[in-house]
Structure formats: structure tokens, C-alpha cells
Design a protein around this motif. Sequence first.
Motif, PDB file in Angstrom:
ATOM      1  N   VAL A  50      38.033  21.811   1.839  1.00  0.00           N
ATOM      2  CA  VAL A  50      37.775  20.939   0.698  1.00  0.00           C
ATOM      3  C   VAL A  50      38.418  21.517  -0.557  1.00  0.00           C
ATOM      4  CG1 VAL A  50      35.965  20.000  -0.789  1.00  0.00           C
ATOM      5  CG2 VAL A  50      35.594  20.143   1.679  1.00  0.00           C
ATOM      6  N   VAL A  51      38.965  20.639  -1.379  1.00  0.00           N
ATOM      7  CA  VAL A  51      39.347  20.999  -2.743  1.00  0.00           C
ATOM      8  C   VAL A  51      38.444  20.198  -3.669  1.00  0.00           C
ATOM      9  CG1 VAL A  51      41.149  20.989  -4.501  1.00  0.00           C
ATOM     10  CG2 VAL A  51      41.741  21.490  -2.126  1.00  0.00           C
ATOM     11  N   SER A  52      37.642  20.897  -4.468  1.00  0.00           N
ATOM     12  CA  SER A  52      36.674  20.220  -5.322  1.00  0.00           C
ATOM     13  C   SER A  52      36.619  20.916  -6.677  1.00  0.00           C
ATOM     14  CB  SER A  52      35.296  20.205  -4.643  1.00  0.00           C
ATOM     15  OG  SER A  52      34.401  19.370  -5.336  1.00  0.00           O
ATOM     16  N   THR A  53      35.622  20.544  -7.476  1.00  0.00           N
ATOM     17  CA  THR A  53      35.495  21.088  -8.826  1.00  0.00           C
ATOM     18  C   THR A  53      34.187  21.864  -8.973  1.00  0.00           C
ATOM     19  OG1 THR A  53      34.544  18.966  -9.519  1.00  0.00           O
ATOM     20  CG2 THR A  53      36.891  19.324  -9.961  1.00  0.00           C
ATOM     21  N   SER A  54      34.148  22.743  -9.952  1.00  0.00           N
ATOM     22  CA  SER A  54      32.925  23.497 -10.260  1.00  0.00           C
ATOM     23  C   SER A  54      32.013  22.604 -11.087  1.00  0.00           C
ATOM     24  CB  SER A  54      33.277  24.777 -11.023  1.00  0.00           C
ATOM     25  OG  SER A  54      34.098  25.607 -10.237  1.00  0.00           O
ATOM     26  N   HIS A  55      31.481  21.610 -10.419  1.00  0.00           N
ATOM     27  CA  HIS A  55      30.702  20.560 -11.081  1.00  0.00           C
ATOM     28  C   HIS A  55      29.341  20.431 -10.418  1.00  0.00           C
ATOM     29  CE1 HIS A  55      29.684  16.515 -12.624  1.00  0.00           C
ATOM     30  NE2 HIS A  55      29.290  16.270 -11.392  1.00  0.00           N
ATOM     31  N   ALA A 109      38.375  23.956 -12.168  1.00  0.00           N
ATOM     32  CA  ALA A 109      37.622  23.427 -13.303  1.00  0.00           C
ATOM     33  C   ALA A 109      37.755  21.907 -13.356  1.00  0.00           C
ATOM     34  CB  ALA A 109      38.141  24.042 -14.598  1.00  0.00           C
ATOM     35  N   GLU A 110      36.746  21.269 -13.931  1.00  0.00           N
ATOM     36  CA  GLU A 110      36.798  19.813 -14.074  1.00  0.00           C
ATOM     37  C   GLU A 110      38.030  19.404 -14.893  1.00  0.00           C
ATOM     38  OE1 GLU A 110      33.230  17.992 -15.542  1.00  0.00           O
ATOM     39  OE2 GLU A 110      31.924  19.353 -14.449  1.00  0.00           O
ATOM     40  N   ARG A 111      38.693  18.338 -14.442  1.00  0.00           N
ATOM     41  CA  ARG A 111      39.819  17.716 -15.138  1.00  0.00           C
ATOM     42  C   ARG A 111      41.062  18.610 -15.203  1.00  0.00           C
ATOM     43  NH1 ARG A 111      35.172  15.890 -17.816  1.00  0.00           N
ATOM     44  NH2 ARG A 111      35.054  13.594 -17.970  1.00  0.00           N
ATOM     45  N   ASP A 112      41.086  19.703 -14.467  1.00  0.00           N
ATOM     46  CA  ASP A 112      42.249  20.591 -14.463  1.00  0.00           C
ATOM     47  C   ASP A 112      43.234  20.114 -13.394  1.00  0.00           C
ATOM     48  OD1 ASP A 112      44.122  22.635 -14.446  1.00  0.00           O
ATOM     49  OD2 ASP A 112      42.622  24.221 -14.719  1.00  0.00           O
ATOM     50  N   VAL A 113      44.110  19.204 -13.788  1.00  0.00           N
ATOM     51  CA  VAL A 113      45.025  18.552 -12.845  1.00  0.00           C
ATOM     52  C   VAL A 113      45.987  19.560 -12.233  1.00  0.00           C
ATOM     53  CG1 VAL A 113      46.864  16.836 -12.633  1.00  0.00           C
ATOM     54  CG2 VAL A 113      44.830  16.324 -14.003  1.00  0.00           C
ATOM     55  N   GLU A 114      46.528  20.461 -13.025  1.00  0.00           N
ATOM     56  CA  GLU A 114      47.514  21.406 -12.506  1.00  0.00           C
ATOM     57  C   GLU A 114      46.884  22.376 -11.509  1.00  0.00           C
ATOM     58  OE1 GLU A 114      50.730  23.016 -11.285  1.00  0.00           O
ATOM     59  OE2 GLU A 114      50.733  21.285 -12.634  1.00  0.00           O
ATOM     60  N   ALA A 115      45.664  22.860 -11.811  1.00  0.00           N
ATOM     61  CA  ALA A 115      44.995  23.768 -10.874  1.00  0.00           C
ATOM     62  C   ALA A 115      44.687  23.054  -9.560  1.00  0.00           C
ATOM     63  CB  ALA A 115      43.705  24.309 -11.496  1.00  0.00           C
ATOM     64  N   MET A 116      44.292  21.791  -9.642  1.00  0.00           N
ATOM     65  CA  MET A 116      44.012  21.013  -8.443  1.00  0.00           C
ATOM     66  C   MET A 116      45.284  20.839  -7.616  1.00  0.00           C
ATOM     67  SD  MET A 116      42.242  17.230  -8.247  1.00  0.00           S
ATOM     68  CE  MET A 116      41.249  17.653  -9.689  1.00  0.00           C
ATOM     69  N   ALA A 117      46.375  20.515  -8.281  1.00  0.00           N
ATOM     70  CA  ALA A 117      47.657  20.353  -7.583  1.00  0.00           C
ATOM     71  C   ALA A 117      48.092  21.669  -6.933  1.00  0.00           C
ATOM     72  CB  ALA A 117      48.726  19.858  -8.563  1.00  0.00           C
ATOM     73  N   ASP A 118      47.870  22.765  -7.633  1.00  0.00           N
ATOM     74  CA  ASP A 118      48.263  24.068  -7.088  1.00  0.00           C
ATOM     75  C   ASP A 118      47.474  24.404  -5.827  1.00  0.00           C
ATOM     76  OD1 ASP A 118      49.665  26.705  -7.386  1.00  0.00           O
ATOM     77  OD2 ASP A 118      47.591  27.412  -7.575  1.00  0.00           O
ATOM     78  N   ARG A 119      46.180  24.131  -5.824  1.00  0.00           N
ATOM     79  CA  ARG A 119      45.357  24.404  -4.639  1.00  0.00           C
ATOM     80  C   ARG A 119      45.754  23.491  -3.475  1.00  0.00           C
ATOM     81  NH1 ARG A 119      43.810  29.453  -5.047  1.00  0.00           N
ATOM     82  NH2 ARG A 119      42.156  29.854  -6.569  1.00  0.00           N
ATOM     83  N   LEU A 120      46.084  22.256  -3.767  1.00  0.00           N
ATOM     84  CA  LEU A 120      46.551  21.358  -2.712  1.00  0.00           C
ATOM     85  C   LEU A 120      47.858  21.867  -2.108  1.00  0.00           C
ATOM     86  CD1 LEU A 120      45.789  17.847  -4.271  1.00  0.00           C
ATOM     87  CD2 LEU A 120      44.707  18.848  -2.259  1.00  0.00           C
ATOM     88  N   ARG A 121      48.760  22.348  -2.959  1.00  0.00           N
ATOM     89  CA  ARG A 121      50.030  22.893  -2.448  1.00  0.00           C
ATOM     90  C   ARG A 121      49.776  24.097  -1.553  1.00  0.00           C
ATOM     91  NH1 ARG A 121      52.378  21.039  -7.651  1.00  0.00           N
ATOM     92  NH2 ARG A 121      51.455  22.841  -8.676  1.00  0.00           N
ATOM     93  N   GLN A 122      48.813  24.952  -1.955  1.00  0.00           N
ATOM     94  CA  GLN A 122      48.494  26.122  -1.124  1.00  0.00           C
ATOM     95  C   GLN A 122      48.014  25.709   0.261  1.00  0.00           C
ATOM     96  OE1 GLN A 122      46.087  29.282  -2.808  1.00  0.00           O
ATOM     97  NE2 GLN A 122      46.719  28.737  -4.892  1.00  0.00           N
ATOM     98  N   LEU A 123      47.146  24.714   0.316  1.00  0.00           N
ATOM     99  CA  LEU A 123      46.634  24.269   1.614  1.00  0.00           C
ATOM    100  C   LEU A 123      47.727  23.606   2.449  1.00  0.00           C
ATOM    101  CD1 LEU A 123      43.065  22.827   0.823  1.00  0.00           C
ATOM    102  CD2 LEU A 123      43.621  24.767   2.284  1.00  0.00           C
ATOM    103  N   ILE A 124      48.567  22.820   1.806  1.00  0.00           N
ATOM    104  CA  ILE A 124      49.653  22.146   2.535  1.00  0.00           C
ATOM    105  C   ILE A 124      50.637  23.167   3.091  1.00  0.00           C
ATOM    106  CG2 ILE A 124      51.656  20.624   2.244  1.00  0.00           C
ATOM    107  CD1 ILE A 124      49.936  19.040   0.211  1.00  0.00           C
ATOM    108  N   ASP A 125      50.923  24.210   2.322  1.00  0.00           N
ATOM    109  CA  ASP A 125      51.905  25.224   2.745  1.00  0.00           C
ATOM    110  C   ASP A 125      51.327  26.218   3.744  1.00  0.00           C
ATOM    111  OD1 ASP A 125      53.643  23.988   1.028  1.00  0.00           O
ATOM    112  OD2 ASP A 125      53.435  25.483  -0.585  1.00  0.00           O
ATOM    113  N   ARG A 126      49.998  26.272   3.886  1.00  0.00           N
ATOM    114  CA  ARG A 126      49.376  27.253   4.784  1.00  0.00           C
ATOM    115  C   ARG A 126      48.391  26.577   5.746  1.00  0.00           C
ATOM    116  NH1 ARG A 126      46.046  30.563   2.480  1.00  0.00           N
ATOM    117  NH2 ARG A 126      46.331  32.248   3.990  1.00  0.00           N
ATOM    118  N   PRO A 127      48.861  25.702   6.604  1.00  0.00           N
ATOM    119  CA  PRO A 127      47.948  25.034   7.542  1.00  0.00           C
ATOM    120  C   PRO A 127      47.251  26.005   8.489  1.00  0.00           C
ATOM    121  CG  PRO A 127      50.239  24.628   8.141  1.00  0.00           C
ATOM    122  CD  PRO A 127      50.266  25.270   6.794  1.00  0.00           C
TER     123      PRO A 127
END
Length: 531
Positions: free
Chosen positions: A452-457, A474-492
Amino acid sequence: MRVGAGETVRNSSPGDAVLRQCQLQPCERRSRPGRTAQGVPDRLSALWAAALSTCCDDVSQHRALPWSAPYQKKGAGDASVDRLNGCRAVHRAGPPMQAEQTGERSNVTPVRHYESGPMNVAYIVGSFPHVSETFIVNQIVGMAARGHDVHVFTTVPTVIGGIPTGVQRYRLLEHTHSLYGPRNPFIRPIKVTGLMISQGWRVPRLVLRALNVMRYGRVAASLGLLIAGLTLLRQQRTHAYDVIHCQFGTYGEAALRLREIGAITGRLVTSFRGFDATKYLRTNPHAYDALFRTGDLFLPVSQSLADRLVATGCVRAKIVVLHSGIECGKFRYIERRLIEGEPVRILMIGRLTEKKGIVYAIQAVARVIASGRNLSFTIVGEGPLRAELQRLIEELGVSESVKLIGWRTHEEVVGLIESAHVLLAPSVTGTDGDEEGIPNSVKEAMATGMPVVSTSHGGIPELVEDGVSGYLVAERDVEAMADRLRQLIDRPQAWAAMGRAARMRVLAEFDTEKLNDELERLYVALVEKSK
């Protein structure tokens, strides 16, 4: 506080304190009949005594009461696949009579018997059953499955969605009553007249209190309080409720009014699930003052909501964090793998509202697509922001990869969860103060072994462990969310370990059977304390 075999729920001390105050002793099985799986009382005392004797002779067929014996932990040699799929084992065989009559394998919990017999429990809800409130349905069905006499009082006289199997099995719609009566202004007086003829003349003081417009305002002027009071009183004459459980804080307010006019007795329990402890309190900061003073037990679904209640004036000793559970047996563990050439399938589930943070999810996914990653993003749900979100998808040029597919049945949602690789849950605090408790969609996805990729909410950090079962930003942190998604996509190759951790977390702390055991124990503590 113990909730199951070898498992504990965090923040257990308040609940343990409640139990210690009650000085509970192990309960003996007595010969008071409970309800069978079909909801029909067994009126033949001789047969009941024989059945009770039979079940007590073979103690191994019945679980010990939670406070009467130590829990048995799994052996160290148990296979990991058993631990990951062990949640199915909590659906235990039902009463022998039901199995013999139907010829089917039952998954009903055996009826338990306490010193005073099964409890009478009333639930105050919105509509029942409600397709998006399975956690409430599971809780109510769970108490019926444990042999307690359950009645449901609705503030909205409609059924939203289909009728779940458990509701049918225990005939709960036959024990469901509309609290405020019909809304039609022509039919409403007829309802009041009928109640006054059957009940009102017996309780003139209750009638006068229920019509006190100066104290209760609109709910009294509309005759709603009178209808609710006489409806509950009629049922209490034959059931004498031990516990009245309000499924949201706002219903706790309603129950308090009913207690004040003399319509209900019994211990008052109130659950808090999100908006009722955040958005509602922001606009009505003193709404629960009286409820906090006189209510018996408060059950927020997360520690973050518990802290809110304490900050608003609730005594911490009256609070026990009781998570909303899911039926883990419905979710099989699937180890996620990526086949070469296929897109990474990202899923999001929830109403299309501000607090779900869907705008930020779409923006983050668009950045990941722009970086050249191969993915698809499916958003399940309906809501007021659909048109706005569709425009955003088109403006960002990601219509081929990002799809709004609308509402789906729960069975369809489970299928989508099982076929997805990653869940995205970017919840935020709304501008109106509305917050989540702990989203059920995240629990369900994690139960299948999905990272899961989620927020500290809200209460999400109580479920998702950052870097272990998923990632938190963090909430509303678009770049951090994108970065975590890239990490998961690149490391299946990291998905399997995260998925196993996710599954184990849900099994340990969010299984509805374990949580219903704990709720039952809290009810018994309150009932014993009142004697």
C-alpha cells in the motif's frame, strides 16, 4: 487487551481497566435458551438441558471464554502459509442442529451462555443493512451469531444495497425497527396515533417529555422523539435491553435524549468512526458534553480518534480503541508478481470526496506515467467530485491509463483487489475538518497481501507500517507519493515481503471475529458492572 489467540490490540490498558473494575469471574454455562441460527427460541427445556449437557461434556468443541483461560499460541513450526491464510479458521462450525437440518457446513460461531444467559442488545444505526457499512453489519451479525438477542433501530428507514447472508441467516430484518417513523406528513400522525393507543397512555410523563420543544427543539416538534421513544419502549417491554450500542457519535446524542425522557435503560455504548469525531465536532464543539458525562463506554476505531475525544472532554478511562474489522476469510492471500511486459496495476477504492485525496493521487500517477513507467490506475467509487476528477484526468493527458469505473458490488471490488498489484490510499483532512478513521479498503487490500501507498492521516499509521507493509507520505505531498510509487514499480521483488507483512498485520489486529469476541467481552463487563 486480548482479542484472539496469541494476539493483542494496542492501547489495551483502558479496556483492561474497565474489566478490572467489573471484577469479572469465569462464567458458568446455564440452562437459559438462546437463539438458534434461524432466530427461533428453543422452548423445550428438557431438550435444551440435554443439548447443553452434551455440549459441556465435550469442552474441546467450545472455546474458553476470553477471561477464563490463557490463550494458546501457535507453535513455532506452523507453516507461514497457514499463518497467512489462517484467518479462514476463525469461521467455526455452527450449532449441530443447523448443520443437520441444512446439510451444509456452517460458519456460525457457537452460542455461548453466561451466568445470566444471552444479552439483549439494541443497535442504533442509520440504515440497515448498508452496502458501504459492512463493518457495522459484521458487528451486529457477530453478536447474533454468539447467541445474543439483537434488535436494530434505524434512523433512515431504507435498505441500501443487497441483504448480506448473515442478516438473512439470523432474520435480522425481522428485528429491525424504524426509529423515527415515516417521513410522509400525512402518514406520520397515523403512526403517532397508533403508538399513543398502544403505548402512550401507559407513560404520560414520557409523552410530555418527548414533546418538550423548548428542550429538544425540532426533533420534538416533528414528533420524531415521541415516535422513537414509544417505539423503543414497546420493544423494551419484552426485551429489557442490557446494552444500547450507537454506531456513530451522532446516534449517541439521540440515545441520550431517549434515555432522558425515560424510553431506554441499559448501558450506553457509542462508537466513533471518523466524521463524528472530526468534522462534526469542528462545527459543534460541545455536542457530546452530556454524552461524555453519562455514557458508559466509547469505542473509537483508532487511537487518533481516541485522542480527539479526550481533547474534547471525554474521560480516558471510558475509552477503549476497538478497530473496525473485516471478514478475513473472504480474502485469500495472493503473492504479487509482475509478468514481464504487463503494466503495474494500481487500484484506489473510495467515495469520490475531498477527504479521499483522489486529486493528489491522479496528479502523482500522472507524474509517474510521465517518467516512462508502464502502469494502469483504476479508481472505484462514486461521489460528488466525479466530473471534476474526469476533467483533471483529461487535462493531464492520462485518460488511457487512468480510469474512473464508478460503483461496484463488494464481490466485484474483491476481484479487482485480487488482480491489482498496488493499492493507493491518499487520504487527507478535508477543508471542513472531515477525517478518516482507518479505511476498510486498505484493510481488505492488505488482507490479500497487497503493498500500500498511503498517507500519515487519521488512524492509517496504526495499520500501515511505513517501509514494512507499504509506504506512508505526508498528506497532499504529490511528489513524495509519486516517488514511492516509482520505487514499488521499479522493485517488484519487494512486493512479496511487504504483502506478507500486510497480511499478518490485518490477521493480528483487524479480523472481525477476534474484534467481535472483544466487543462481546466489553458488553459482558458492562452488564456485570450494573448488577
